[in-house]
Structures are given as structure tokens and as C-alpha cells.
Design a protein around this motif. Structure first.
Motif, PDB file in Angstrom:
ATOM      1  N   LEU A   1       7.429  24.313   5.834  1.00 35.33           N
ATOM      2  CA  LEU A   1       8.555  23.410   6.104  1.00 35.33           C
ATOM      3  C   LEU A   1       8.374  22.096   5.367  1.00 35.33           C
ATOM      4  N   LEU A   2       7.104  21.620   5.303  1.00 35.19           N
ATOM      5  CA  LEU A   2       6.795  20.377   4.574  1.00 35.19           C
ATOM      6  C   LEU A   2       7.116  20.549   3.093  1.00 35.19           C
ATOM      7  N   GLY A   3       6.685  21.689   2.520  1.00 34.04           N
ATOM      8  CA  GLY A   3       6.973  21.938   1.111  1.00 34.04           C
ATOM      9  C   GLY A   3       8.458  22.037   0.841  1.00 34.04           C
ATOM     10  N   LEU A   4       9.185  22.609   1.803  1.00 34.76           N
ATOM     11  CA  LEU A   4      10.642  22.752   1.646  1.00 34.76           C
ATOM     12  C   LEU A   4      11.318  21.396   1.612  1.00 34.76           C
ATOM     13  N   THR A   5      10.779  20.416   2.374  1.00 34.20           N
ATOM     14  CA  THR A   5      11.479  19.132   2.463  1.00 34.20           C
ATOM     15  C   THR A   5      11.033  18.151   1.389  1.00 34.20           C
ATOM     16  N   ILE A   6       9.735  18.179   0.962  1.00 34.35           N
ATOM     17  CA  ILE A   6       9.311  17.100   0.068  1.00 34.35           C
ATOM     18  C   ILE A   6       9.430  17.463  -1.402  1.00 34.35           C
ATOM     19  N   ARG A   7       9.381  18.747  -1.773  1.00 32.51           N
ATOM     20  CA  ARG A   7       9.345  19.065  -3.204  1.00 32.51           C
ATOM     21  C   ARG A   7      10.752  19.198  -3.770  1.00 32.51           C
ATOM     22  N   LYS A   8      10.877  18.946  -5.093  1.00 30.29           N
ATOM     23  CA  LYS A   8      12.168  19.061  -5.747  1.00 30.29           C
ATOM     24  C   LYS A   8      12.181  20.170  -6.792  1.00 30.29           C
ATOM     25  N   ASN A   9      11.069  20.920  -6.875  1.00 27.42           N
ATOM     26  CA  ASN A   9      10.985  22.034  -7.808  1.00 27.42           C
ATOM     27  C   ASN A   9      11.541  23.282  -7.106  1.00 27.42           C
ATOM     28  N   LEU A  10      12.519  23.937  -7.763  1.00 30.54           N
ATOM     29  CA  LEU A  10      13.172  25.084  -7.102  1.00 30.54           C
ATOM     30  C   LEU A  10      12.186  26.198  -6.777  1.00 30.54           C
ATOM     31  N   PHE A  11      11.188  26.412  -7.665  1.00 35.62           N
ATOM     32  CA  PHE A  11      10.240  27.488  -7.432  1.00 35.62           C
ATOM     33  C   PHE A  11       9.388  27.231  -6.202  1.00 35.62           C
ATOM     34  N   VAL A  12       8.972  25.962  -6.035  1.00 35.23           N
ATOM     35  CA  VAL A  12       8.138  25.652  -4.883  1.00 35.23           C
ATOM     36  C   VAL A  12       8.939  25.804  -3.595  1.00 35.23           C
ATOM     37  N   ILE A  13      10.227  25.452  -3.663  1.00 33.44           N
ATOM     38  CA  ILE A  13      11.077  25.633  -2.489  1.00 33.44           C
ATOM     39  C   ILE A  13      11.171  27.115  -2.123  1.00 33.44           C
ATOM     40  N   TYR A  14      11.343  27.953  -3.157  1.00 32.35           N
ATOM     41  CA  TYR A  14      11.410  29.400  -2.927  1.00 32.35           C
ATOM     42  C   TYR A  14      10.105  29.932  -2.324  1.00 32.35           C
ATOM     43  N   LEU A  15       8.950  29.472  -2.866  1.00 31.93           N
ATOM     44  CA  LEU A  15       7.673  29.950  -2.338  1.00 31.93           C
ATOM     45  C   LEU A  15       7.448  29.445  -0.921  1.00 31.93           C
ATOM     46  N   SER A  16       7.951  28.243  -0.601  1.00 34.43           N
ATOM     47  CA  SER A  16       7.810  27.729   0.765  1.00 34.43           C
ATOM     48  C   SER A  16       8.586  28.582   1.759  1.00 34.43           C
ATOM     49  N   ILE A  17       9.789  29.003   1.336  1.00 32.17           N
ATOM     50  CA  ILE A  17      10.579  29.864   2.226  1.00 32.17           C
ATOM     51  C   ILE A  17       9.848  31.186   2.466  1.00 32.17           C
ATOM     52  N   GLU A  18       9.248  31.723   1.388  1.00 27.59           N
ATOM     53  CA  GLU A  18       8.483  32.969   1.534  1.00 27.59           C
ATOM     54  C   GLU A  18       7.307  32.782   2.485  1.00 27.59           C
ATOM     55  N   LEU A  19       6.643  31.614   2.385  1.00 25.90           N
ATOM     56  CA  LEU A  19       5.497  31.331   3.250  1.00 25.90           C
ATOM     57  C   LEU A  19       5.924  31.274   4.712  1.00 25.90           C
ATOM     58  N   MET A  20       7.086  30.651   4.971  1.00 22.07           N
ATOM     59  CA  MET A  20       7.552  30.560   6.358  1.00 22.07           C
ATOM     60  C   MET A  20       7.868  31.939   6.905  1.00 22.07           C
ATOM     61  N   LEU A  21       8.523  32.782   6.070  1.00 24.09           N
ATOM     62  CA  LEU A  21       8.838  34.142   6.517  1.00 24.09           C
ATOM     63  C   LEU A  21       7.565  34.934   6.799  1.00 24.09           C
ATOM     64  N   SER A  22       6.545  34.755   5.959  1.00 22.13           N
ATOM     65  CA  SER A  22       5.300  35.501   6.158  1.00 22.13           C
ATOM     66  C   SER A  22       4.568  35.053   7.409  1.00 22.13           C
ATOM     67  N   SER A  23       4.651  33.739   7.728  1.00 18.16           N
ATOM     68  CA  SER A  23       3.967  33.275   8.936  1.00 18.16           C
ATOM     69  C   SER A  23       4.634  33.863  10.177  1.00 18.16           C
TER      70      SER A  23
END
Lengths: 103, 167
Positions: free
Chosen positions: A18-40
Motif C-alpha cells: 500500500l505504501l508503494g502504491l501511494t508514494i511511487r510515481k513509476n507505473l511498473f512499481v505501482i503494478y508490482l505493489s498491487i501484485e504484492l498486496m494480492l499475494s499477501s
């Protein structure tokens, strides 16, 4: 070792995502953050399945993996489309919906 | 005892991988950290006696999702100038933490009040045979819906990537 350890770990991972989703502006990192949340969430499902000695949680986690795969394909297609059209992956660029004259 | 040691190592890998994933500037390093996270997550599934889930995690998440992400990152070949210019400011991290911490604390409180513990499971728990027996008896409808979801994701990604550029 208790299920609480797994649940705390999954919550910490969800928070990092969630932190990565809110602070980063790189689209790839946002995508990987969403994947991380789903995996958790997957980890939480597997833990409860093991703690209750029931297979239903495992099946839900298995179906979640399919959802993660389809999300990945759509998101990566969108990233490629956006990069082809604007030559950047900065989320600050994509402000079409924010412009008041375009409403 | 051995399980606790393995759990600690995997948890360390998971947290370090997740933090480095959101802190690297280059996307390739983020994707490789995500690969580490996915492999450690598969290890967690193995620790929970979910052998089929472990297999599916390795096959789908590591083999397909991360590989596809790495392929896309390297094939669109983002130049350094096209990355987001400004670094993440400490102010934004602070404000996001204020937003996120209450959610995490509430979940922690809920977890600590849970009264569950691991019970002994028989050896068939989580194997491909018992999973498929449950999947094709009680979970047939969700399984079919997921197959439709995968088909629509396939069609949707083809349509998005073939669309003409008109921004």
C-alpha cells in the motif's frame, strides 16, 4: 509457531504494498505493489485454510492466482499502450481525466 | 524448531524483497526483487503444507507473471530520461504512513484477538488429489467463472495492444 506469525507477516507485506502504491510515481512499481498486496491476501487465505483444516481457503487462493495472472496481462498491456503513446511511465503525465476543459 | 528457522529466513526475504521493490529507481531491479518475494511466498506455502499451491505459485507467479513483467520492462526499453524525474520526498512517505498505519494497527489488533492454532493435518492435506476433489465438487461454478475471466483478460489485452495510438 502459530498462525498469528503468518497473519502478521501478510499484514506487513500488505502495508508495504500500500505504501508503494501511494508514494511511487513509476507505473511498473505501482503494478508490482498491487501484485504484492494480492499475494499477501493469498498468504492469509492459505494460513486460515491450514488452521481450520479445510481445503476451501486453498481453492480460493488458487483462484486468486488466476485473477493475479489476468490482472498482470491487462495491466502490462495498458502500460505498453501508455508508454507507446506518451513515451513515459510517470503517473504525473496521465492527467486527461483531471483537465477541466475535457469534461 | 526447524520450521521456525525456515519461517524466519523466508520472512526476512519477503520483507527485504518488498522494501527494496518499492525503493529501487530502476524498474528491472524492482522486478527482480519481486521475483525474490514470489519465491519466498512459495516457500511459505510449502511451510503451510499447501503443496499444490506451492506448485501453482512457482508455475504461474514466478514462471509467468514475473517473467512477463521482466520481458515487458526490457522490451519497451525505458530511457533514464523517461523515468519519473523527482525522487520520493520524505514528506510523502510521512503522509502515506499516517494514512496506512491506522489500517495496519487495526488489523494487528484483530489478529492478536484471534484464538486459532495449527491443528495436525493428515498427509493428504493440500495435495493435488484432495485439492482437485474439492475444486470439482464444491467449487465448480467459481472455477468456470475464473475461466471466463481469463478468456476476457486475453481478449482485452489483445484489443488494448492493437488499438491505434490517438492520444
Amino acid at each position: 509457531m502459530t498462525p498469528h506469525h503468518f497473519l502478521y507477516l501478510a499484514t506487513i507485506l500488505f502495508g508495504i504494498g500500500l505504501l508503494g502504491l501511494t508514494i511511487r510515481k513509476n507505473l511498473f512499481v505501482i503494478y508490482l505493489s498491487i501484485e504484492l498486496m494480492l499475494s499477501s491476501v493469498n498468504l492469509i487465505l492459505a494460513t486460515f485454510s491450514r488452521a481450520n483444516n479445510s481445503q476451501d481457503g486453498s481453492i480460493m487462493a488458487l483462484l486468486m492466482i488466476a485473477v493475479i495472472a489476468s490482472e498482470a496481462s491487462i495491466f502490462l498491456a495498458i502500460i505498453v499502450y501508455l508508454y507507446k503513446s506518451t513515451k513515459t511511465i510517470d503517473t504525473e503525465t496521465f492527467t486527461n481525466l483531471r483537465n477541466e476543459e475535457s469534461i | 524448531m526447524l520450521e521456525s528457522i525456515i519461517f524466519s529466513i523466508l520472512a526476512l526475504f519477503l520483507v527485504i524483497g518488498a522494501i527494496s521493490m518499492i525503493s529501487f529507481k530502476q524498474s528491472v531491479y524492482s522486478a527482480i526483487s519481486f521475483l525474490l518475494v514470489m519465491i519466498a511466498m512459495a516457500g511459505m506455502f510449502a511451510l503451510l503444507h499447501q503443496s499444490f499451491l506451492f506448485l501453482a505459485q512457482i508455475l504461474v507467479s514466478v514462471g509467468a507473471v514475473v517473467t512477463l513483467s521482466l520481458m515487458i520492462i526490457t522490451s519497451i526499453n525505458i530511457k533514464r530520461d523517461n523515468l519519473p524525474k523527482h525522487r520520493v520526498s520524505p514528506k510523502s512517505i510521512f503522509l502515506s504512513s499516517i494514512l496506512i498505519l491506522p489500517i495496519i494497527l487495526v488489523i494487528f489488533k484483530a489478529i492478536s484477538s484471534l484464538d486459532i492454532k495449527f491443528v495436525e493435518v493428515d498427509s493428504s492435506f493440500g495435495t493435488i488429489q484432495s485439492i482437485s476433489t474439492t475444486l470439482f465438487s464444491n467449487w465448480v461454478l467459481p472455477f468456470e467463472i475464473v475461466s471466463i475471466l481469463l478468456l476476457s483478460a486475453l481478449i482485452g489485452s489483445i484489443i488494448i495492444s492493437k488499438r491505434r495510438l490517438n492520444l
